[in-house]
Design a protein around this motif. Structure first.
Motif, short mmCIF file in Angstrom:
data_model
loop_
_atom_site.label_atom_id
_atom_site.label_comp_id
_atom_site.label_asym_id
_atom_site.label_seq_id
_atom_site.Cartn_x
_atom_site.Cartn_y
_atom_site.Cartn_z
N TYR A 163 0.78 -1.30 0.04
CA TYR A 163 -0.07 -0.01 -0.12
C TYR A 163 0.84 1.09 0.03
O TYR A 163 0.40 2.25 -0.34
CB TYR A 163 -0.96 0.15 1.30
N TYR A 164 2.23 1.01 0.50
CA TYR A 164 2.83 2.28 0.46
C TYR A 164 3.69 2.64 -0.72
O TYR A 164 3.39 3.48 -1.73
CB TYR A 164 3.92 2.30 1.67
N SER B 278 1.11 2.46 -3.93
CA SER B 278 0.33 3.68 -4.19
C SER B 278 1.31 4.83 -4.67
O SER B 278 0.89 5.65 -5.50
CB SER B 278 -0.43 4.07 -2.90
N TYR C 71 2.30 -4.45 -5.97
CA TYR C 71 1.21 -4.98 -5.38
C TYR C 71 1.13 -6.50 -5.56
O TYR C 71 0.60 -7.14 -4.88
CB TYR C 71 0.07 -4.29 -6.02
N TYR D 165 2.76 -8.13 -2.91
CA TYR D 165 2.02 -8.13 -1.69
C TYR D 165 1.04 -9.10 -1.69
O TYR D 165 0.88 -9.89 -0.88
CB TYR D 165 1.06 -6.59 -1.81
N MET E 156 -2.80 -0.97 6.31
CA MET E 156 -3.10 0.23 5.90
C MET E 156 -2.63 1.26 6.94
O MET E 156 -2.10 2.32 6.51
CB MET E 156 -4.63 0.56 5.53
N SER F 44 1.19 1.50 6.06
CA SER F 44 1.47 2.39 4.90
C SER F 44 1.02 3.88 5.18
O SER F 44 1.78 4.85 4.76
CB SER F 44 0.44 1.92 3.80
N THR G 78 -10.67 4.94 -1.61
CA THR G 78 -9.71 3.99 -0.73
C THR G 78 -10.61 3.30 0.28
O THR G 78 -10.67 2.09 0.19
CB THR G 78 -8.63 5.06 -0.10
N VAL H 239 -11.93 -0.93 -0.67
CA VAL H 239 -11.48 -1.85 0.35
C VAL H 239 -12.40 -2.70 0.87
O VAL H 239 -12.54 -3.90 0.72
CB VAL H 239 -10.46 -1.38 1.23
#
Length: 309
Positions: A96-97, A100, A182, A185, A206, A209, A244, A248
């Protein structure tokens, strides 16, 4: 005498179909909302903020919700092992870090439509990584799906390259990195999600992140850059809530209701919705090459998701 009249659907069948349609609608809504992230990012860039600031505002507004869910999970779930805690930190940073951040960097240089198509290659990256490092066998159908999807991306990329020059190549490279990170991930989270559950994993990841994005801002940018025009705050709030948080949790609900394969196929609406939203909101043109490339990408992903199912 045997009657030829059709057998009426039972109440149970009708209820199951209704539940399926509700789950499918939830999955489609989540996919469309998540795809609008690119549109909102393009609108934010009109106020001359950079990717570091953009992602910071997104995560600052989203963090309270994910932190609340994480705290609720802590109260109702057994404690994590030390090893799982470190795995969550790594997943939060990769999934997510980094993903994104690279995505928003790329959006500075390429169209929203091309960005969404490149991100849609994530399942193919998962397959290629699994085949290369985990020695997973790739079937003919899967190779055909990959070839079809990549051909679609090449068509759209070459079309945009003529209009945007070398910046398009740089932006596409950033977004490819986002898709690859991703994919990592998704691969590494496979076993962990079985142990701790998807809601807990997403909430914790999250939070990690968000902390990384906010820390990055204060390392790279002066605090004065937090002062922005009001439209930046409103668009960032939209980015956090509708692009976001809601996608999710809508996607997780859809997976529970209709299963991951069907929810994944419903997500194919994403590139199509982005293409038309970008034309409507941003004025990005829709050409025959883009439509052909989009159709090829969606065909490839459909073949891949059908094989997985």
């Amino acid at each position: 005498m045997i009657s030829s009249a059709p057998i009426a659907a039972t109440p149970t069948d009708a209820a199951q179909r209704k539940a399926f349609l509700v789950g499918l609608s939830i999955a489609i809504t989540g996919a469309i909302l998540f795809s609008t992230k690119a549109i909102v990012a393009k609108l934010l860039y009109r106020y001359h903020i950079d990717a570091v600031t953009l992602i910071t505002f997104r995560m600052m507004f989203a963090l309270p919700v994910f932190a609340a869910v994480a705290l609720w999970q802590m109260r109702h779930a057994p404690p994590l092992s030390v090893a799982d805690r470190w795995r969550l930190v790594g997943l939060g940073l990769i999934g997510y870090y980094l993903s994104s951040f690279l995505d928003f960097l790329g959006l500075q240089y390429i169209t929203a439509g091309l960005e969404r198509l490149i991100l849609f290659l994530t399942p193919s990256f998962v397959l290629l990584i699994a085949a290369t490092f985990l020695k997973k066998r790739v079937s003919r159908v899967e190779w055909l799906a990959l070839a079809t999807s990549y051909l679609g991306i090449v068509l759209v990329f070459l079309h945009d390259l003529k209009a945007g020059g070398s910046n398009v190549a740089l932006g596409a490279l950033f977004v490819l990195g986002a898709a690859a990170s991703y994919a990592l991930y998704l691969i590494f989270s496979g076993e962990l999600v079985k142990r701790i559950g998807s809601t807990r994993l997403v909430a914790y990841a999250m939070c990690v992140s968000s902390a990384a994005c906010i820390a990055q801002f204060f390392v790279l940018r002066p605090a004065a850059m937090l002062v922005q025009p009001m439209p930046v705050y409103w668009l960032s709030l939209v980015n956090a809530i509708f692009c976001t948080i809601m996608p999710v949790f809508l996607t997780m609900v859809a997976v529970v209701r209709i299963g991951a394969p069907t929810a994944s196929q419903a997500g194919m609406i994403g590139p199509v919705s982005t293409l038309f939203l970008a034309a409507l909101v941003l004025g990005e043109p829709i050409t025959g090459w883009q439509l052909l490339g989009t159709a090829l990408v969606l065909t490839g992903i459909y073949l891949l998701s059908t094989k997985k199912a």
